[in-house]
Design a protein around this motif. Structure first.
Motif, PDB file in Angstrom:
ATOM      1  N   GLY A   1       0.768  -1.249   0.000  1.00  0.00           N
ATOM      2  CA  GLY A   1       0.000   0.000   0.000  1.00  0.00           C
ATOM      3  C   GLY A   1       0.796   1.295   0.000  1.00  0.00           C
ATOM      4  O   GLY A   1       0.229   2.365   0.171  1.00  0.00           O
ATOM      5  N   VAL A   2       2.126   1.207  -0.211  1.00  0.00           N
ATOM      6  CA  VAL A   2       2.925   2.437  -0.299  1.00  0.00           C
ATOM      7  C   VAL A   2       2.860   2.962  -1.735  1.00  0.00           C
ATOM      8  O   VAL A   2       3.138   2.213  -2.668  1.00  0.00           O
ATOM      9  N   PRO A   3       2.499   4.238  -1.922  1.00  0.00           N
ATOM     10  CA  PRO A   3       2.495   4.774  -3.290  1.00  0.00           C
ATOM     11  C   PRO A   3       3.926   4.934  -3.817  1.00  0.00           C
ATOM     12  O   PRO A   3       4.781   5.492  -3.114  1.00  0.00           O
ATOM     13  N   VAL A   4       4.174   4.418  -5.008  1.00  0.00           N
ATOM     14  CA  VAL A   4       5.493   4.561  -5.649  1.00  0.00           C
ATOM     15  C   VAL A   4       5.271   5.075  -7.071  1.00  0.00           C
ATOM     16  O   VAL A   4       4.201   4.857  -7.641  1.00  0.00           O
ATOM     17  N   PRO A   5       6.278   5.743  -7.649  1.00  0.00           N
ATOM     18  CA  PRO A   5       6.115   6.220  -9.029  1.00  0.00           C
ATOM     19  C   PRO A   5       6.039   5.028  -9.993  1.00  0.00           C
ATOM     20  O   PRO A   5       6.567   3.958  -9.689  1.00  0.00           O
TER      21      PRO A   5
ATOM     22  N   TYR B   1      -2.695   5.935  16.778  1.00  0.00           N
ATOM     23  CA  TYR B   1      -2.341   7.225  17.384  1.00  0.00           C
ATOM     24  C   TYR B   1      -0.847   7.515  17.211  1.00  0.00           C
ATOM     25  O   TYR B   1      -0.448   8.673  17.046  1.00  0.00           O
ATOM     26  N   GLN B   2      -0.025   6.439  17.230  1.00  0.00           N
ATOM     27  CA  GLN B   2       1.417   6.638  17.028  1.00  0.00           C
ATOM     28  C   GLN B   2       1.685   7.145  15.615  1.00  0.00           C
ATOM     29  O   GLN B   2       2.492   8.040  15.401  1.00  0.00           O
ATOM     30  N   ALA B   3       1.000   6.519  14.647  1.00  0.00           N
ATOM     31  CA  ALA B   3       1.197   6.906  13.247  1.00  0.00           C
ATOM     32  C   ALA B   3       0.789   8.365  13.054  1.00  0.00           C
ATOM     33  O   ALA B   3       1.504   9.140  12.411  1.00  0.00           O
ATOM     34  N   ARG B   4      -0.353   8.748  13.646  1.00  0.00           N
ATOM     35  CA  ARG B   4      -0.814  10.140  13.501  1.00  0.00           C
ATOM     36  C   ARG B   4       0.142  11.099  14.199  1.00  0.00           C
ATOM     37  O   ARG B   4       0.493  12.151  13.662  1.00  0.00           O
ATOM     38  N   GLU B   5       0.602  10.707  15.376  1.00  0.00           N
ATOM     39  CA  GLU B   5       1.518  11.576  16.118  1.00  0.00           C
ATOM     40  C   GLU B   5       2.792  11.829  15.307  1.00  0.00           C
ATOM     41  O   GLU B   5       3.298  12.952  15.223  1.00  0.00           O
ATOM     42  N   LEU B   6       3.296  10.752  14.683  1.00  0.00           N
ATOM     43  CA  LEU B   6       4.505  10.888  13.873  1.00  0.00           C
ATOM     44  C   LEU B   6       4.267  11.865  12.723  1.00  0.00           C
ATOM     45  O   LEU B   6       5.101  12.731  12.441  1.00  0.00           O
ATOM     46  N   ALA B   7       3.100  11.710  12.068  1.00  0.00           N
ATOM     47  CA  ALA B   7       2.766  12.588  10.942  1.00  0.00           C
ATOM     48  C   ALA B   7       2.724  14.042  11.408  1.00  0.00           C
ATOM     49  O   ALA B   7       3.248  14.945  10.741  1.00  0.00           O
TER      50      ALA B   7
ATOM     51  N   MET C   1       0.119   9.509   5.225  1.00  0.00           N
ATOM     52  CA  MET C   1       1.281   9.104   6.014  1.00  0.00           C
ATOM     53  C   MET C   1       0.930   7.879   6.864  1.00  0.00           C
ATOM     54  O   MET C   1       1.743   6.961   6.990  1.00  0.00           O
ATOM     55  N   VAL C   2      -0.254   7.871   7.443  1.00  0.00           N
ATOM     56  CA  VAL C   2      -0.675   6.728   8.253  1.00  0.00           C
ATOM     57  C   VAL C   2      -0.705   5.464   7.388  1.00  0.00           C
ATOM     58  O   VAL C   2      -0.246   4.398   7.812  1.00  0.00           O
ATOM     59  N   THR C   3      -1.198   5.598   6.168  1.00  0.00           N
ATOM     60  CA  THR C   3      -1.224   4.457   5.238  1.00  0.00           C
ATOM     61  C   THR C   3       0.198   3.957   4.962  1.00  0.00           C
ATOM     62  O   THR C   3       0.469   2.751   5.003  1.00  0.00           O
TER      63      THR C   3
ATOM     64  N   LEU D   1       2.925   4.366   6.777  1.00  0.00           N
ATOM     65  CA  LEU D   1       3.527   3.788   7.980  1.00  0.00           C
ATOM     66  C   LEU D   1       2.991   2.374   8.230  1.00  0.00           C
ATOM     67  O   LEU D   1       3.757   1.451   8.516  1.00  0.00           O
ATOM     68  N   ASN D   2       1.682   2.214   8.111  1.00  0.00           N
ATOM     69  CA  ASN D   2       1.092   0.889   8.316  1.00  0.00           C
ATOM     70  C   ASN D   2       1.619  -0.116   7.307  1.00  0.00           C
ATOM     71  O   ASN D   2       1.914  -1.258   7.640  1.00  0.00           O
ATOM     72  N   ALA D   3       1.735   0.318   6.056  1.00  0.00           N
ATOM     73  CA  ALA D   3       2.212  -0.576   5.001  1.00  0.00           C
ATOM     74  C   ALA D   3       3.652  -1.013   5.281  1.00  0.00           C
ATOM     75  O   ALA D   3       3.988  -2.199   5.176  1.00  0.00           O
ATOM     76  N   CYS D   4       4.493  -0.070   5.647  1.00  0.00           N
ATOM     77  CA  CYS D   4       5.901  -0.395   5.936  1.00  0.00           C
ATOM     78  C   CYS D   4       5.993  -1.344   7.123  1.00  0.00           C
ATOM     79  O   CYS D   4       6.772  -2.300   7.108  1.00  0.00           O
ATOM     80  N   TYR D   5       5.206  -1.068   8.130  1.00  0.00           N
ATOM     81  CA  TYR D   5       5.249  -1.912   9.326  1.00  0.00           C
ATOM     82  C   TYR D   5       4.837  -3.349   8.991  1.00  0.00           C
ATOM     83  O   TYR D   5       5.499  -4.302   9.397  1.00  0.00           O
TER      84      TYR D   5
END
Ligand code: GDP
Ligand code: MN
Length: 391
Positions: free
Chosen positions: A16-20, A158-164, A177-179, A181-185
């Protein structure tokens, strides 16, 4: 194990990470074709090697149209790219990633690493992307945000939002950004990764978040259950000595010295390397031959160590518990016969069947230097090196 940027982008995109948009090319013609596929306009041509710092080394270039892409691809393919992260031989560029160019408004740094201290996955992020993390840590340590994740909970919303928020993202980018972060995790956790890095993660002129670069490393000990990840291995990017060893099931790490080491047990191998240093020498490698080493395995170890042209003497140091000294001795003799050794060899045997092992060596008539203790073996190896010709 490391993989290429394009492979990491494929994986992260699936989570789910957007890439070119982009495509792979192994020749200038393919590169030009990829550019045409993307609309024939501005493209980024990127050397695919297992190293960062490609941009600064001339391995990443914005090209205007097919002709420019073809020209740069022709100049880059087949060369060795030396970056801040490679040795002086660099890494061979066999493939290129051709990508649609992005309009960058802001560059962020995002990394997921294993924090050995807390024994947890840690997110490292910075509002100043583009720079290597080592430089960031030195030049702008204040900008680094660290966040440790609880394995029982995973990455909490909440962690993902806080980071953003801490990265200073605007309202429209928080959800993106939350998307990311979740995808990377999830990619990190589900594929037994040891590192996920997106640098830069960019905010484009239109406000969208895109991963312009991606890097992933994986836990080698988990590859047996991640066959799709294991299939991404590119031996062309590895130290040829280490690929050869890995193919024969030997734990080998190439080093810069000239004393080749064949040792059983990682601890004894480390201790032997220390003793070599103490005696004034320098080890050419770490090699743990493992328990229950058959003569054939010893032979493969000799082949591996001898594939390093810097080696001028070989030190065999075995403390046999599960191993048997007579087998090791037979292996050494077999190596003389099959591999053809014309360097001094120092052998120190201890433990199971040591008398038999020493007898086999003594009766072989081969010019093997025997030693009783680890210290003697290290000193003998250092002394056996060919003397440098003095001017
Ligand atoms: P690295 O040097 O190996 O980390 O390779 P990167 O993929 O990070 O590329 C190096 C730099 O090239 C990036 O930090 C960007 O600044 C730049 N770059 C990469 N892709 C694009 C793009 O699409 N547009 C623009 N303008 N710059 C790009
Ligand atoms: Mn990068």
């Amino acid at each position: 194990m490391d993989i290429h940027e394009h492979q990491a982008k494929d994986i992260l995109a699936a989570f789910g990470v957007p890439v070119p948009r982009g495509g792979l090319a192994f020749s200038p013609e393919q590169a030009a074709f990829r550019c045409r596929e993307l609309g024939g306009g501005r493209c980024v041509v990127k050397a695919q090697i297992h190293s960062g710092g490609r941009g600064a080394a001339g391995g990443v270039k914005l090209c205007d149209g097919e002709a420019a892409v073809r020209e740069f691809a022709a100049a880059l393919l087949g060369t060795a790219l030396v970056t801040k992260q490679t040795d002086s031989n660099g890494k061979r560029v066999d493939r290129l990633w051709i990508e649609e160019a992005s309009q960058i408004a802001r560059e962020l740094y995002l990394g997921f690493v294993l924090d050995r201290k807390s024994e947890r996955i840690m997110i490292v992020a910075s509002g100043h992307g583009g720079m290597e993390i080592e430089d960031l840590a030195e030049e702008d340590p204040e900008s680094l945000i660290r966040m440790v994740l609880d394995p029982a909970v995973g990455l909490a919303e909440y962690q993902a939002r806080e980071l953003a928020f801490r990265l200073g993202l605007e309202a429209g980018q928080i959800a993106q950004m939350v998307t990311v972060l979740n995808a990377c995790y999830r990619a990190y956790r589900d594929l037994d990764a040891t590192m996920v890095e997106i640098n830069p993660l960019v905010i484009c002129a239109d406000g969208s978040l895109v991963a312009l670069d991606a890097k992933m490393s994986f836990d080698t000990n988990a590859l047996f259950r991640r066959t799709q990840v294991a299939a991404l291995r590119d031996p062309g990017q590895e130290d040829p000595r280490e690929s050869f060893a890995a193919d024969h099931g030997l734990a080998y790490v190439g080093l810069d010295g000239d004393i080749g080491c064949i040792i059983n047990g990682a601890g004894l191998a480390m201790a032997s390397m220390d003793m070599i240093q103490l005696a004034g020498g320098s080890p050419a490698n770490f090699l743990d031959i493992g328990g229950g080493a058959s003569p054939e395995r010893v032979c493969q170890a000799f082949r591996t160590v001898l594939s390093d042209r810097n080696v001028s003497v070989i030190l065999v140091n075995i403390f046999a518990g599960i191993n048997r000294c007579d087998w090791i001795a037979k292996g050494v003799i077999q190596a003389y016969r099959e591999v053809g050794i014309d360097l001094p060899v120092v052998v120190r045997l201890s433990g199971t069947n040591v008398e038999a092992g020493r007898r086999i060596i003594a009766e072989s008539g081969l010019p093997i230097i025997s030693a009783d203790t680890l210290a003697e073996a290290a000193e003998a190896a250092v002394a056996a090196r060919p003397q440098p010709v003095s001017a």
